[in-house]
Design an enzyme around this catalytic site. Structure first.
Site, PDB file in Angstrom:
ATOM      1  N   SER A 124       1.356  20.059  -1.697  1.00 25.11           N
ATOM      2  CA  SER A 124       0.312  21.073  -1.857  1.00 25.11           C
ATOM      3  C   SER A 124       0.774  22.407  -1.288  1.00 25.11           C
ATOM      4  O   SER A 124       1.539  22.449  -0.301  1.00 25.11           O
ATOM      5  CB  SER A 124      -0.933  20.602  -1.098  1.00 25.11           C
ATOM      6  OG  SER A 124      -1.850  21.659  -0.951  1.00 25.11           O
ATOM      7  N   TYR A 149      -5.332  16.604   6.551  1.00 24.37           N
ATOM      8  CA  TYR A 149      -4.870  16.394   5.171  1.00 24.37           C
ATOM      9  C   TYR A 149      -3.573  17.166   4.936  1.00 24.37           C
ATOM     10  O   TYR A 149      -2.584  16.639   4.431  1.00 24.37           O
ATOM     11  CB  TYR A 149      -5.953  16.837   4.166  1.00 24.37           C
ATOM     12  CG  TYR A 149      -5.407  17.041   2.780  1.00 24.37           C
ATOM     13  CD1 TYR A 149      -5.094  15.952   1.969  1.00 24.37           C
ATOM     14  CD2 TYR A 149      -5.149  18.326   2.278  1.00 24.37           C
ATOM     15  CE1 TYR A 149      -4.548  16.141   0.705  1.00 24.37           C
ATOM     16  CE2 TYR A 149      -4.610  18.519   1.021  1.00 24.37           C
ATOM     17  CZ  TYR A 149      -4.313  17.432   0.235  1.00 24.37           C
ATOM     18  OH  TYR A 149      -3.770  17.606  -1.004  1.00 24.37           O
ATOM     19  N   LYS A 153       0.582  15.978   4.085  1.00 23.53           N
ATOM     20  CA  LYS A 153       1.487  16.474   3.031  1.00 23.53           C
ATOM     21  C   LYS A 153       2.780  16.990   3.669  1.00 23.53           C
ATOM     22  O   LYS A 153       3.878  16.712   3.203  1.00 23.53           O
ATOM     23  CB  LYS A 153       0.809  17.590   2.229  1.00 23.53           C
ATOM     24  CG  LYS A 153      -0.362  17.130   1.397  1.00 23.53           C
ATOM     25  CD  LYS A 153       0.107  16.184   0.299  1.00 23.53           C
ATOM     26  CE  LYS A 153      -1.040  15.542  -0.434  1.00 23.53           C
ATOM     27  NZ  LYS A 153      -0.636  14.385  -1.243  1.00 23.53           N
TER      28      LYS A 153
HETATM   29  P1  NAD Z   1      -7.700  11.895  -6.842  1.00 26.77           P
HETATM   30  O1  NAD Z   1      -8.437  11.450  -5.629  1.00 26.77           O
HETATM   31  O2  NAD Z   1      -8.475  12.133  -8.081  1.00 26.77           O
HETATM   32  O3  NAD Z   1      -6.511  10.885  -7.169  1.00 26.77           O
HETATM   33  C1  NAD Z   1      -5.851  10.142  -6.167  1.00 26.77           C
HETATM   34  C2  NAD Z   1      -5.865   8.686  -6.616  1.00 26.77           C
HETATM   35  O4  NAD Z   1      -5.187   7.884  -5.663  1.00 26.77           O
HETATM   36  C3  NAD Z   1      -7.272   8.110  -6.772  1.00 26.77           C
HETATM   37  O5  NAD Z   1      -7.384   7.518  -8.045  1.00 26.77           O
HETATM   38  C4  NAD Z   1      -7.374   7.068  -5.657  1.00 26.77           C
HETATM   39  O6  NAD Z   1      -8.209   5.998  -6.018  1.00 26.77           O
HETATM   40  C5  NAD Z   1      -5.914   6.667  -5.502  1.00 26.77           C
HETATM   41  N1  NAD Z   1      -5.543   6.122  -4.188  1.00 26.77           N
HETATM   42  C6  NAD Z   1      -5.746   6.668  -2.961  1.00 26.77           C
HETATM   43  N2  NAD Z   1      -5.202   5.881  -2.014  1.00 26.77           N
HETATM   44  C7  NAD Z   1      -4.631   4.827  -2.650  1.00 26.77           C
HETATM   45  C8  NAD Z   1      -3.889   3.690  -2.216  1.00 26.77           C
HETATM   46  N3  NAD Z   1      -3.654   3.462  -0.926  1.00 26.77           N
HETATM   47  N4  NAD Z   1      -3.454   2.823  -3.153  1.00 26.77           N
HETATM   48  C9  NAD Z   1      -3.709   3.028  -4.462  1.00 26.77           C
HETATM   49  N5  NAD Z   1      -4.384   4.082  -4.933  1.00 26.77           N
HETATM   50  C10 NAD Z   1      -4.838   4.981  -4.034  1.00 26.77           C
HETATM   51  O7  NAD Z   1      -6.877  13.208  -6.435  1.00 26.77           O
HETATM   52  P2  NAD Z   1      -6.080  14.219  -7.358  1.00 26.77           P
HETATM   53  O8  NAD Z   1      -6.800  15.506  -7.317  1.00 26.77           O
HETATM   54  O9  NAD Z   1      -5.749  13.593  -8.649  1.00 26.77           O
HETATM   55  O10 NAD Z   1      -4.772  14.399  -6.476  1.00 26.77           O
HETATM   56  C11 NAD Z   1      -3.603  13.638  -6.695  1.00 26.77           C
HETATM   57  C12 NAD Z   1      -2.596  13.968  -5.619  1.00 26.77           C
HETATM   58  O11 NAD Z   1      -2.329  15.370  -5.627  1.00 26.77           O
HETATM   59  C13 NAD Z   1      -3.083  13.637  -4.198  1.00 26.77           C
HETATM   60  O12 NAD Z   1      -1.990  13.173  -3.443  1.00 26.77           O
HETATM   61  C14 NAD Z   1      -3.551  14.995  -3.690  1.00 26.77           C
HETATM   62  O13 NAD Z   1      -3.484  15.075  -2.289  1.00 26.77           O
HETATM   63  C15 NAD Z   1      -2.534  15.926  -4.337  1.00 26.77           C
HETATM   64  N6  NAD Z   1      -3.040  17.304  -4.474  1.00 26.77           N
HETATM   65  C16 NAD Z   1      -4.222  17.528  -5.123  1.00 26.77           C
HETATM   66  C17 NAD Z   1      -4.712  18.824  -5.234  1.00 26.77           C
HETATM   67  C18 NAD Z   1      -6.023  19.095  -5.919  1.00 26.77           C
HETATM   68  O14 NAD Z   1      -6.530  20.202  -5.814  1.00 26.77           O
HETATM   69  N7  NAD Z   1      -6.593  18.167  -6.668  1.00 26.77           N
HETATM   70  C19 NAD Z   1      -3.987  19.893  -4.693  1.00 26.77           C
HETATM   71  C20 NAD Z   1      -2.766  19.628  -4.052  1.00 26.77           C
HETATM   72  C21 NAD Z   1      -2.295  18.322  -3.959  1.00 26.77           C
HETATM   73  C1  UD1 Z   2      -8.788  23.675  -0.758  1.00 29.23           C
HETATM   74  C2  UD1 Z   2      -8.190  23.185   0.532  1.00 29.23           C
HETATM   75  C3  UD1 Z   2      -6.694  22.962   0.334  1.00 29.23           C
HETATM   76  C4  UD1 Z   2      -6.463  21.989  -0.820  1.00 29.23           C
HETATM   77  C5  UD1 Z   2      -7.148  22.536  -2.069  1.00 29.23           C
HETATM   78  C6  UD1 Z   2      -7.067  21.555  -3.193  1.00 29.23           C
HETATM   79  C7  UD1 Z   2      -9.593  24.097   2.315  1.00 29.23           C
HETATM   80  C8  UD1 Z   2      -9.646  25.074   3.458  1.00 29.23           C
HETATM   81  N1  UD1 Z   2      -8.445  24.130   1.590  1.00 29.23           N
HETATM   82  O1  UD1 Z   2      -8.149  24.889  -1.095  1.00 29.23           O
HETATM   83  O2  UD1 Z   2      -6.121  22.441   1.516  1.00 29.23           O
HETATM   84  O3  UD1 Z   2      -5.074  21.833  -1.073  1.00 29.23           O
HETATM   85  O4  UD1 Z   2      -8.533  22.752  -1.793  1.00 29.23           O
HETATM   86  O5  UD1 Z   2      -7.379  22.198  -4.399  1.00 29.23           O
HETATM   87  O6  UD1 Z   2     -10.512  23.350   2.082  1.00 29.23           O
HETATM   88  N2  UD1 Z   2     -15.340  28.699  -2.499  1.00 29.23           N
HETATM   89  C9  UD1 Z   2     -16.586  29.298  -2.444  1.00 29.23           C
HETATM   90  N3  UD1 Z   2     -17.686  28.483  -2.543  1.00 29.23           N
HETATM   91  C10 UD1 Z   2     -17.590  27.118  -2.698  1.00 29.23           C
HETATM   92  C11 UD1 Z   2     -16.303  26.536  -2.749  1.00 29.23           C
HETATM   93  C12 UD1 Z   2     -15.194  27.363  -2.628  1.00 29.23           C
HETATM   94  O7  UD1 Z   2     -16.718  30.507  -2.309  1.00 29.23           O
HETATM   95  O8  UD1 Z   2     -18.633  26.440  -2.769  1.00 29.23           O
HETATM   96  C13 UD1 Z   2     -14.145  29.577  -2.418  1.00 29.23           C
HETATM   97  C14 UD1 Z   2     -13.268  29.271  -1.219  1.00 29.23           C
HETATM   98  O9  UD1 Z   2     -13.667  30.003  -0.096  1.00 29.23           O
HETATM   99  C15 UD1 Z   2     -11.901  29.714  -1.749  1.00 29.23           C
HETATM  100  C16 UD1 Z   2     -11.978  29.456  -3.267  1.00 29.23           C
HETATM  101  O10 UD1 Z   2     -13.368  29.351  -3.571  1.00 29.23           O
HETATM  102  O11 UD1 Z   2     -11.737  31.083  -1.532  1.00 29.23           O
HETATM  103  C17 UD1 Z   2     -11.288  28.179  -3.683  1.00 29.23           C
HETATM  104  O12 UD1 Z   2     -11.756  27.117  -2.856  1.00 29.23           O
HETATM  105  P1  UD1 Z   2     -11.345  25.592  -3.108  1.00 29.23           P
HETATM  106  O13 UD1 Z   2     -11.554  25.238  -4.532  1.00 29.23           O
HETATM  107  O14 UD1 Z   2     -12.028  24.775  -2.070  1.00 29.23           O
HETATM  108  O15 UD1 Z   2      -9.763  25.583  -2.879  1.00 29.23           O
HETATM  109  P2  UD1 Z   2      -8.888  26.124  -1.643  1.00 29.23           P
HETATM  110  O16 UD1 Z   2      -9.713  26.661  -0.559  1.00 29.23           O
HETATM  111  O17 UD1 Z   2      -7.850  27.012  -2.195  1.00 29.23           O
END
Ligand code: NAD
Ligand code: UD1
Length: 352
Positions: A124, A149, A153
């Site tokens: 991330s 969290y 990472k």
């Molecule tokens: P998500 O929660 O939708 O998907 C994660 C999946 O992993 C889920 O289906 C969950 O059931 C499964 N899981 C968790 N622990 C497990 C385990 N021990 N064994 C088997 N399955 C398990 O999340 P996502 O948004 O699809 O994110 C996927 C990856 O990307 C995660 O590692 C997340 O931290 C990373 N990531 C996501 C974002 C975001 O904004 N969505 C941003 C940066 C990084």
């Molecule tokens: C958040 C996480 C980041 C994670 C990412 C996943 C925090 C501090 N950071 O990032 O670690 O990797 O999600 O996508 O939680 N906002 C509003 N109102 C809301 C929700 C969000 O104004 O109800 C604003 C936030 O202040 C931010 C922007 O929208 O400026 C995006 O927020 P969000 O979607 O939560 O993502 P990040 O903060 O970038």
């Protein structure tokens, strides 16, 4: 190639499964459905007309993991499985460290036993921390994370990098004694803000409980599941006073994974790669774009800043272009259109 997606039933994993299948690759998935539903996999099969070998298991359960990997022997593992809610990680740090670190350690141990070498990891942009100034480049020093969290990472990146280094040394040494040690190929993908949904509207983001992230919150507001949006602060040093982020369409992100997996399977070493668009948009830009996509303005009020938020975060996206030949092609209009298609067609998400 055959790819094994841990956490493949989740938001990013399910969209990546579509992109991998459409690129002609085979896909197997391990997921314990902690934060997802089997329905997502059924829908991926429907969209693509292809089958997925689905295993319901905890990735940290090494015996089960070994059985599955022995059966599949994938060319590449894409490791999505993990817990990802920032606020929850502050309340339950031990669960977050246990689950996120254990899944990665179990994978590395079993991969070594079986001679599997290729792994792509979901990291991330949060690892850039608070002190780096965007656009973030992969060679910047990692920063201090603001929550457990983020630290998981940060630590998983370190674990994978160290394991790769050790595997390279062992492989170099075995060149002389011939015991066949295999060098790892590790690709660390740093995602910016994945949003949107598959163009079909059949799969999308389905967070449990009240969404913390901006786009799923706005989508649920638009279908009447939430009352109003609070914009967290309008006194930042930005053109409209709200924070700026690099919002990337989840299908662009998914296509980036196809290129990353192909790269991973063809190389050795560790590569850190940003997956972002390189374009920052403010909270109010997204509010406006979503209102246009759904046909009625999004109601919001301005509230105080949210603790832990950084003002600005966006990628330098050049390395992905150079190394993978990939760049994002969809903008915020497509993001909002597809998020709305998913949410309006599935107001209660997968409903399971
Ligand atoms: P998500 O929660 O939708 O998907 C994660 C999946 O992993 C889920 O289906 C969950 O059931 C499964 N899981 C968790 N622990 C497990 C385990 N021990 N064994 C088997 N399955 C398990 O999340 P996502 O948004 O699809 O994110 C996927 C990856 O990307 C995660 O590692 C997340 O931290 C990373 N990531 C996501 C974002 C975001 O904004 N969505 C941003 C940066 C990084
Ligand atoms: C958040 C996480 C980041 C994670 C990412 C996943 C925090 C501090 N950071 O990032 O670690 O990797 O999600 O996508 O939680 N906002 C509003 N109102 C809301 C929700 C969000 O104004 O109800 C604003 C936030 O202040 C931010 C922007 O929208 O400026 C995006 O927020 P969000 O979607 O939560 O993502 P990040 O903060 O970038």
């Amino acid at each position: 190639m055959k790819a094994l997606l841990t956490g493949g039933a989740g938001y990013i994993g399910s969209h990546t499964a579509v992109a991998m299948l459409e690129a002609g690759h085979e896909v197997a998935v391990i997921d314990n459905y902690y934060n997802s539903s089997a329905e997502a996999i059924r829908r991926v099969e429907k969209i693509t007309g292809k089958n997925i070998n689905m295993y319901e298991a905890d990735v940290a359960d090494k015996d089960k993991l070994r059985d599955i990997l022995k059966t599949e022997m994938p060319d590449c593992i894409i490791h999505f499985a993990g817990l990802k809610a920032v606020g929850e990680s502050v309340e339950k740090p031990v669960e977050y460290y246990r689950n996120n670190i254990d899944t990665t350690l179990a994978l590395l141990e079993v991969m070594k036993e079986l001679g599997l070498t290729n792994i792509v990891f979901s990291s991330s942009a949060t690892v850039y921390g608070e002190d780096n100034v965007p656009p973030f480049t992969e060679d910047m020093p990692k920063g201090r994370c603001t929550n457990p969290y983020g630290w998981t990472k940060w630590m998983q990146e370190q674990i994978l990098t160290d394991a790769q280094l050790a595997s390279a040394s062992a492989a170099a040494a075995s060149g002389t004694d011939g015991d066949g040690a295999a060098e790892l190929s590790v690709v660390l993908l740093r995602y910016f803000n994945p949003v949107g949904a598959h163009e079909s509207g059949m799969i999308g983001e389905d967070p449990k409980g009240i969404p913390n992230n901006l786009m799923p919150y706005i989508s649920q507001l638009a279908v009447g599941r939430r009352d109003h949006l609070t914009v967290f602060g309008d006194d930042y040093d930005t053109p409209d006073g709200t924070c700026r982020r690099d919002y990337i369409h989840v299908m662009d992100l998914a296509e980036g994974h196809v290129k990353a997996a192909e790269y991973c399977a063809a190389h050795k070493g560790t590569e850190v790669i940003n997956l972002g668009t390189g374009e920052p948009y403010s909270v109010l830009d997204m509010v406006k774009a979503f209102g246009e996509a759904c046909g009625s303005p999004v109601r919001y009020e301005i509230g105080p800043r949210r603790a832990g938020d950084v003002q600005d975060s966006w990628a330098d996206a050049d390395k992905a272009k150079r190394l993978l030949g990939w760049e994002a092609s969809r903008g915020i209009r497509e993001i909002c259109r597809d998020a709305w298609k998913w949410q309006s067609g599935n107001p209660e998400g997968y409903g399971e």
